[in-house]
Design an enzyme around this catalytic site. Structure first.
Site, mmCIF file in Angstrom:
data_model
loop_
_atom_site.group_PDB
_atom_site.id
_atom_site.type_symbol
_atom_site.label_atom_id
_atom_site.label_comp_id
_atom_site.label_asym_id
_atom_site.label_seq_id
_atom_site.Cartn_x
_atom_site.Cartn_y
_atom_site.Cartn_z
ATOM 1 N N ARG A 35 -15.757 -26.026 25.203
ATOM 2 C CA ARG A 35 -14.894 -27.075 25.138
ATOM 3 C C ARG A 35 -14.711 -27.101 23.676
ATOM 4 O O ARG A 35 -13.760 -27.591 22.892
ATOM 5 C CB ARG A 35 -15.068 -28.345 25.832
ATOM 6 C CG ARG A 35 -14.317 -28.333 27.352
ATOM 7 C CD ARG A 35 -14.703 -29.549 28.031
ATOM 8 N NE ARG A 35 -13.934 -29.490 29.244
ATOM 9 C CZ ARG A 35 -13.919 -30.582 30.136
ATOM 10 N NH1 ARG A 35 -14.760 -31.690 29.945
ATOM 11 N NH2 ARG A 35 -13.445 -30.412 31.251
ATOM 12 N N LYS A 199 -15.297 -28.578 49.517
ATOM 13 C CA LYS A 199 -14.484 -29.333 50.475
ATOM 14 C C LYS A 199 -12.863 -28.953 50.372
ATOM 15 O O LYS A 199 -12.476 -28.783 49.348
ATOM 16 C CB LYS A 199 -14.652 -30.806 49.736
ATOM 17 C CG LYS A 199 -15.991 -31.287 50.002
ATOM 18 C CD LYS A 199 -15.679 -32.779 49.726
ATOM 19 C CE LYS A 199 -17.077 -33.568 49.270
ATOM 20 N NZ LYS A 199 -16.693 -34.862 48.711
ATOM 21 N N GLY A 355 -14.564 -26.259 36.532
ATOM 22 C CA GLY A 355 -15.700 -26.139 36.128
ATOM 23 C C GLY A 355 -16.715 -25.013 36.675
ATOM 24 O O GLY A 355 -17.207 -24.178 35.931
ATOM 25 N N GLY A 378 -10.677 -31.205 36.497
ATOM 26 C CA GLY A 378 -10.061 -31.996 37.311
ATOM 27 C C GLY A 378 -8.230 -31.979 36.860
ATOM 28 O O GLY A 378 -7.491 -32.312 37.453
HETATM 29 C C1 3PG Z 1 -13.738 -33.680 32.928
HETATM 30 O O1 3PG Z 1 -14.745 -33.109 32.654
HETATM 31 O O2 3PG Z 1 -13.126 -33.756 33.890
HETATM 32 C C2 3PG Z 1 -13.186 -34.727 31.789
HETATM 33 O O3 3PG Z 1 -13.841 -34.524 30.491
HETATM 34 C C3 3PG Z 1 -12.654 -35.941 32.044
HETATM 35 O O4 3PG Z 1 -13.838 -36.676 32.409
HETATM 36 P P1 3PG Z 1 -13.846 -37.806 33.656
HETATM 37 O O5 3PG Z 1 -13.754 -36.812 34.966
HETATM 38 O O6 3PG Z 1 -15.253 -38.506 33.736
HETATM 39 O O7 3PG Z 1 -12.609 -38.557 33.410
HETATM 40 MG MG MG Z 2 -13.717 -34.891 35.750
#
Ligand code: 3PG
Ligand code: MG
Length: 407
Positions: A35, A199, A355, A378
């Site tokens: 990132r 899930k 991720g 997300g």
């Molecule tokens: C992530 O890694 O999902 C983003 O950096 C946002 O972080 P958060 O899910 O804690 O809002």
């Molecule tokens: Mg997140």
């Protein structure tokens, strides 16, 4: 909104929202810098134009003000190395130190502010906090795609304090949107979506949206067993969301009605416990013996999925096929990574996001063999669910959804 590449940043103090929410080990070493590395072209373009850069980000989810664990100072050394200049750091984000350092920042210099989430106002989308942040720069660049699903002060509320000419997406944000849109709106067929993970509940909305777009959906990982159980299979001690069996059945029905082919793993690598030293065997996925759990797709499933992937012109991959962090259960995910890389070589367009699947392509050395690796977790998921992300909407002058204040 202006266009990043044609904007001249000369003499401008540029406030750039980045997503430096990266994993750190116990010694605060960065274990995956993708990132941070992704934002280097954005930062360099501003510096080369003769501008200065004020970077702001969050790190982790600090609950109650500043902590050593979540300080962005741990990022400074590595960022300086990547940029080839010494990055300055401010121990606060809107206090006296930030103001002073931003004020005296010269063209060609970079300042990183402390974790925005050390202020509770950030996540609340507080107006006054957003306004204070906005005063630090002349221009606002949002390059934090990974955080674009959050309607926070620095990701969306802040945008209203800049004129349309002086707010823009950075190169990471532009790249993410272009590549995701290519899949969502102009995919060449056959289009295969590979959806994995533990899930079903996390992936219902993305599968529903993809039923409108994809020709094939491969389902792997722990979530596959909820589907098998829903179809009356025996899944032993495999992961199962009992309250999602109806949903699984509904998704299968919808797919059939729409003519989308759902591929479930016909066989599995099974284990007598969830551990590196488990005893393993293989089984058809719908007759897993009592006490055994499916922790990876089996070899027949891998061969079959590989065939589907090779026949595809567009591929989206989100979520691993098994517990690839453990050697005994990595074959499926590795095989799929290889197949996606080969299909890409043969001319398919492939996007890997989320991720775990990104960690998998990195681990198995296929990251530079797929068309695009997303920095979003997300955020990417929500984008593919068809949602309007507040960080994107704010720059396009659309209303922000207050639901997304929540983490
Ligand atoms: C992530 O890694 O999902 C983003 O950096 C946002 O972080 P958060 O899910 O804690 O809002
Ligand atoms: Mg997140």
């Amino acid at each position: 909104m202006s266009n990043f590449s044609s904007y001249n940043f000369s003499g401008k103090k540029t406030l750039v929202r980045v997503d430096f929410n990266v994993p750190l080990d116990d010694q605060y070493n960065i274990t995956d810098d993708s990132r941070i590395a992704a934002t280097v072209p954005t930062i360099k373009k501003i510096l080369t134009d003769g501008g200065s850069v004020i970077l702001m980000s969050h790190l982790g989810r600090p609950k109650d003000g500043p902590t050593e664990e979540f300080s962005l100072k741990h990022i400074v050394k590595h960022l300086s190395k990547l940029l080839g200049i010494e990055v300055q750091f401010s121990n606060d984000s809107i206090g006296e130190e930030a103001l002073q350092k931003a004020k005296t920042l010269k063209p060609g210099e970079v300042l990183l502010l402390e974790n925005l989430r050390f202020y509770k106002e950030e996540e609340k989308g507080n107006e006054a906090f957003a306004e204070k942040l906005s005063k630090l720069g002349d221009v606002y660049v949002n390059d934090a795609f990974g955080t674009a699903h959050r309607a926070h002060a620095s990701t969306s509320v802040i945008a209203k304090h800049f004129s349309p000419d002086n707010k823009l997406f950075g190169l990471v944000m532009e790249g993410e949107i272009i590549n995701a849109d290519k899949i969502l709106h102009s995919s060449e067929k056959p289009f295969t979506a590979i959806i994995g993970g533990a899930k079903v509940s996390d992936k219902i909305l993305i599968i529903e949206n993809l039923l409108e777009k994809a020709t094939d959906i491969i389902i792997g990982g722990g979530m596959a067993y909820t589907f098998y159980k829903a179809m009356g299979g025996k899944i032993g001690a495999s992961l199962c969301e009992d309250d999602r069996q109806d949903t699984a059945r509904e998704l299968l029905d919808k797919a059939e009605n729409k003519g989308v082919c759902i591929h479930l793993p016909s066989d599995s690598i099974i284990a007598d416990k969830f551990a590196e030293d488990a005893t393993i065997s293989s089984s058809l996925s719908n007759i897993i013996p009592e006490g055994w759990m499916g922790l990876d797709i089996g070899s027949m499933a891998c061969t079959m999925f590989t065939k589907v992937i090779h026949a595809s012109k567009t591929i989206l991959w989100n979520g691993p096929m098994g517990v690839f962090e453990m050697e005994k259960f990595q074959h499926g995910t590795k095989g799929i990574a290889k197949a996606v890389a080969e299909a890409t070589e043969e001319g398919a367009f492939s996007l890997v996001g989320g991720g775990d699947s990104v960690a998998a392509v990195n681990k198995f050395g296929f990251a530079d063999k797929v068309s695009y690796v997303s920095t979003g977790g997300g955020a990417l998921l929500e984008y593919f669910e068809g949602k309007e992300l507040p960080g994107i909407a704010a720059l396009r002058n659309k209303t922000v959804n207050s639901e997304n204040m929540k983490l």
